[in-house]
Enzyme design. Structure first.
Site, PDB file in Angstrom:
ATOM      1  N   ASP A 399      -1.431  -6.715   1.980  1.00  0.00           N
ATOM      2  CA  ASP A 399      -1.386  -5.744   3.068  1.00  0.00           C
ATOM      3  C   ASP A 399       0.006  -5.683   3.694  1.00  0.00           C
ATOM      4  OD1 ASP A 399      -2.689  -4.047   5.163  1.00  0.00           O
ATOM      5  OD2 ASP A 399      -2.123  -5.734   6.452  1.00  0.00           O
ATOM      6  N   GLU A 452       0.637  -2.875  -0.846  1.00  0.00           N
ATOM      7  CA  GLU A 452       0.638  -1.711   0.033  1.00  0.00           C
ATOM      8  C   GLU A 452       2.044  -1.637   0.639  1.00  0.00           C
ATOM      9  OE1 GLU A 452      -1.355   0.087   4.097  1.00  0.00           O
ATOM     10  OE2 GLU A 452      -0.995  -2.046   3.846  1.00  0.00           O
TER      11      GLU A 452
END
EC number: 2.4.1.18
Length: 716
Positions: A399, A452
Site C-alpha cells: 500500500d 500501489e
C-alpha cells in the site's frame, strides 16, 4: 524485614531492575546455592529440590522477597509458595538458561535475522522438562521490561525480563499457556512509566477495543495447501477480486461473517465469476474499523474480528481448493500512534522517526517507519515472509508506495528534510523495498508482489539487479484515472478527450501493470462506478458494460473491487453489507453475467492474457475516429493465430458497415458482445460471425453496437 539489603534487592522490589537474573534465581556462593525469589502476596516460600528435600526461604522484605539455601546444594528445584490458604508449586523462571542464542543475537544485531517470528514474540517452549512460554521483545532504550498477563495477575513486578545484546529482552515463563493474554510493561530511558504495550510480533490479539496480545501455539496452525505454482506468472491470466471481509456480506443483524463462514461462500462465489485471485484489504489487527485495516497495530496477527488464526487459515485453504490465489494488502509504510502500539515503544522513537518532519504522515496522522534502522527493516521483511510461509498466501500488494518513496510526499515547502544528496527520494525506503522484493522472490519464487504506486517512478516492476524496485506488478493508476474520466463524460464530449484512451498505451508496457478498479474509487464522494456513468438508466448500464469490456480487452492484469461486479449503486460503506438485493433486478444481473463471461474469455483466450505485459501483444487498428468515439485493436498471444480483434464504440449511435482491417482472411467469430440482450443490451451485433471482404487485404464489415464493445477471433 532485614535492614541491610543490597541495592539490587530494592530494585527488584520496586520493579526497576534491568537484569533480574543477576539477583533472582539460584546463585553459587562459595559451596552453597542461594535461591532468591520475589513472590508478592506470598506469606511463605519453600525451595523443594528434585529429591524432595525442602528448605524454607526467609522473607527478607515485606513486599515478598525471599532468600534461602537449596537443601541439597544444587540441582533442579521448585518453589512451594503459600498464598492465603492455598499452596502452589511453582517453577522459578530465573533458574532457566537464555532463550536467544549467540548466533540469534549476532543476526539480530546486524538486522539479517530472516525469521524473527520464530524467536521474538511469545512461543511455547519446553526447557529442562518444564512447559511454558518464551517471551522476547525489542526495547533497546528501556530501563526495565516486564511481561504481564493472565499468568501473573498483570503484576509488572512478578516477571521482569532480562536484556540481552542489542536491546532484546527475554524471559521464559513456566506454565504460561497458549491462549493467555499478555502485554509488556516498560519503563522508558528517563524512568517514565509507559502505557502497556502489545507485542509487535503477537500472532493474535484481543477483539477491539481491548488490546492485549494472545499467545498462539504455531504448531497448531495447519499449513494451507498451496495454489497452482503458475498462478502469478506474467503469462497467466490474473483477474483479482478485491474484498473487504467485514462488509462483503453480513448477517441479518449486521454482524460480520466469520473467517469460517466466509470460507463456505466467498471462494465458491469468486470461482463462479471466474476470478483467478482474491485480494483482501489488510487483515492485520487494527484498532479502528474506519481505517479498513490500513492502520495496523498487529502486523503478525490476523484480526480477531472474524475469528482465530486457525480460522483464517481455513479461509485461505478454501480459496486454494478452488484454485484461487490469495493476495494480502500489506502496509509497511506507516502505523497509527495508538498508545498500546509501536509508537514510542520503549520511550523513544524506536520504529518511527523522532523528527515529525520525517516521522509523521500529514494526510493520515500516522507515523512513518524509520527505514534507516536495521531492526525496523528486519521486522518488516520478516513480517512479509511470515505471511507467505505460515499462511501460504500467494502474494502481497504494498500500500501507498509513493508515500514511502518521496520525503516530500504531501508536505509543504520547508516541511520535509532532504536526503544526504539534497534530493527528495527516500533512499532508505528504496533500499527497504528492494530488499523486501529480493528476499520474497528468493524464498518464494512463485509468489508475487504488487505496488500501489501513483507517480511516474521508473522501473517499479523491474528486477533489482537492473536498477528496479523489484516488484512483480505495479498498479496502473494513470490508466484508471484517465479512462474513468473519459467514460464518465457524456458521449457528445468524448471526442475532445479521445487521447485519454490512447495515452495509456504510450506507457502500457513500461511496467508489469495491473488495471485497478479498487475500493478507493467508490468512496469519499467519488460515487460508485455505475453512479459515475452519464445518461439515462439504459445508457448508464451500457456505458459500464462497455467500460468493463474495454478493461478486459486492454493490456494488463485486472482488479475489481467487490460490488462493482454487479453495479453496486451506493458508495462502499465498511459498516454494512453490499446491496445483494440489487441482483433481483435484470440490469444488475446483466452486469454480473458480463463479468462472468469476460473473466471466462480472458482466461480462455491466450491473446487476452499471455502478453499482457509485452508490447508485442498489442496493435492499434483504429485510433483516429474521434468523431464517432470508436477504437479498435488486436490483442495477440504467442501462437501465430492467437489473435483477438476488439472494437469499442463509446457512442450511443449504431454504426453499420464499419470497416476494420484484420491480420487473417476468412471467418471471424464474435465471441463476446457487451450489447448482448443476455447482459441487458439492445442485441446489435454481427450474428455470431463475419467473413472478410477481401482475401488480399482482409477487412471486416461490422455492425458496432451502441455504447458497446465486441470481441472477434479468427476461426481455425
Amino acid at each position: 524485614m532485614i535492614a541491610n539489603l543490597p541495592e539490587e534487592a530494592y530494585a527488584i522490589v520496586e520493579g526497576r531492575h534491568a537484569d533480574p537474573f543477576r539477583y533472582l534465581g539460584p546463585h553459587q556462593e562459595n559451596d552453597r546455592t542461594v535461591v532468591r525469589a520475589f513472590l508478592p502476596e506470598a506469606s511463605m516460600v519453600d525451595a523443594v529440590d528434585e529429591h524432595g528435600g525442602t528448605a524454607t526461604l526467609e522473607r527478607v522484605h515485606d513486599a515478598g522477597l525471599f532468600v534461602g539455601l537449596l537443601p541439597n546444594g544444587s540441582g533442579r528445584y521448585q518453589l512451594r509458595a503459600r498464598f492465603g490458604e492455598t499452596t502452589v508449586d511453582l517453577d522459578d523462571p530465573y533458574r532457566f538458561p537464555p532463550i536467544l542464542t549467540d548466533f540469534d543475537l549476532y543476526l539480530l544485531g546486524e538486522g539479517t535475522h530472516q525469521r524473527l517470528y520464530d524467536k521474538l514474540g511469545a512461543h511455547p517452549l519446553t526447557l529442562d522438562g518444564v512447559d511454558g512460554i518464551a517471551f522476547v521483545v525489542l526495547a533497546p532504550n528501556a530501563q526495565r521490561v516486564s511481561v504481564v498477563g493472565d499468568f501473573n495477575f498483570w503484576n509488572p513486578r512478578r516477571h521482569p525480563m532480562r536484556v540481552r545484546g542489542s536491546g532484546y529482552w527475554e524471559l521464559f515463563v513456566p506454565r504460561a499457556l497458549a491462549g493467555d493474554h499478555y502485554k509488556f510493561d516498560i519503563i522508558g530511558p528517563h524512568g517514565q512509566q509507559l502505557p502497556l504495550k502489545s507485542d509487535p510480533l503477537a500472532f493474535a490479539a484481543e477483539m477491539r477495543p481491548d488490546t492485549a496480545s494472545v499467545v498462539v501455539d504455531p504448531a497448531r496452525l495447519s499449513h494451507p495447501r498451496p495454489a497452482p505454482p503458475a498462478i502469478n506468472a506474467l503469462t497467466s491470466p490474473m483477474s483479482i477480486y478485491e474484498v473487504h471481509l467485514g462488509s462483503w456480506r453480513r448477517k441479518d443483524d449486521n454482524q460480520w461473517l466469520s473467517y469460517r463462514e466466509l470460507a463456505e461462500v466467498l471462494p465458491a462465489y469468486v470461482r463462479d465469476l471466474g476470478f483467478t485471485h482474491v485480494e483482501f484489504l489488510p487483515v492485520n489487527e487494527h484498532p479502528f474499523d474506519g481505517s479498513w485495516g490500513y492502520q495496523p497495530t498487529g502486523l503478525f496477527a490476523p484480526t480477531s474480528r472474524f475469528g482465530t488464526p486457525e480460522d483464517f487459515i481455513a479461509l485461505i485453504d478454501a480459496c486454494h481448493r478452488e484454485n484461487i490465489g490469495v493476495l494480502l494488502d500489506w502496509v509497511p509504510g506507516h502505523f497509527p500512534d495508538d498508545p498500546h502500539g509501536l509508537a514510542n515503544f520503549d520511550g523513544t522513537a524506536l520504529y518511527e522517526h523522532a523528527n515529525p518532519l520525517q516521522g509523521r504522515h500529514m494526510d493520515w496522522g500516522t507515523l512513518i517507519y524509520n527505514y534507516g534502522r536495521t531492526e525496523v527493516v528486519n521486522f518488516l521483511v520478516s513480517n512479509a515472509l511470515f505471511w507467505l510461509e505460515r499462511y501460504a498466501v500467494d502474494g502481497l500488494r504494498v500500500d501507498a508506495v509513493a508515500s514511502m518513496l518521496y520525503l516530500d510526499y504531501s508536505r509543504p515547502a520547508g516541511g520535509w528534510i532532504p536526503n544526504k544528496f539534497g534530493g527528495r527520494e527516500n533512499l532508505e525506503a528504496i533500499d527497504f523495498l528492494r530488499r523486501f522484493n529480493t528476499e520474497v522472490y528468493a524464498k518464494f519464487p512463485h509468489a508475487t508482489t504488487a505496488a500501489e504506486e501513483s507517480t511516474a517512478w521508473p522501473q517499479v516492476s523491474r528486477p533489482v539487479e537492473y536498477g528496479g524496485l523489484g516488484f512483480g506488478y505495479k498498479w496502473n493508476m494513470g490508466w484508471m484515472h484517465d479512462t474513468l474520466d473519459y467514460i464518465s463524460k457524456d458521449p457528445i464530449y468524448r471526442k475532445h478527450h479521445h487521447g485519454e484512451i490512447l495515452f495509456g498505451l504510450q506507457y502500457a508496457f513500461s511496467e508489469n501493470f495491473i488495471l485497478p478498479l479498487s475500493h478507493d474509487e467508490v468512496v469519499h464522494g467519488k460515487r460508485s462506478l455505475i453512479g459515475r456513468m452519464p445518461g439515462d438508466a439504459w445508457q448508464r448500464f451500457a456505458n459500464l458494460r462497455a467500460y468493463y469490456s474495454f478493461m478486459f480487452a486492454h493490456p494488463g492484469k485486472k482488479l475489481m473491487f467487490m460490488g462493482c461486479e454487479f453495479a453496486q449503486e451506493r458508495e462502499w460503506n465498511h459498516d454494512r453489507s453490499l446491496d445483494w438485493h440489487l441482483l433481483e433486478q435484470p440490469e444488475h444481473q446483466g452486469i454480473q453475467a458480463l463479468i462472468r463471461d469476460l473473466n471466462g474469455l480472458y482466461r480462455r483466450l491466450p491473446a487476452l492474457h499471455q502478453l499482457d505485459c509485452d508490447g508485442y501483444g498489442f496493435e492499434w487498428i483504429v485510433t483516429d475516429d474521434a468523431d464517432r468515439n470508436v477504437f479498435a485493436w488486436i490483442r495477440k498471444g504467442n501462437d501465430a493465430r492467437a489473435r483477438c480483434l476488439v472494437v469499442a464504440n463509446f457512442s450511443p449511435s449504431v454504426y453499420h458497415d464499419y470497416r476494420v482491417r484484420v491480420p487473417f482472411p476468412g471467418k471471424w467469430r464474435e465471441v463476446l458482445n457487451s450489447d448482448s440482450a443476455h447482459y441487458g443490451g439492445s442485441n446489435v451485433g454481427n450474428i455470431g460471425e463475419v467473413q472478410t471482404l477481401d482475401q488480399l487485404v482482409p477487412e471486416l464489415s461490422l455492425s458496432l453496437p451502441p455504447l458497446g464493445v465486441i470481441f472477434l477471433t479468427p476461426e481455425d
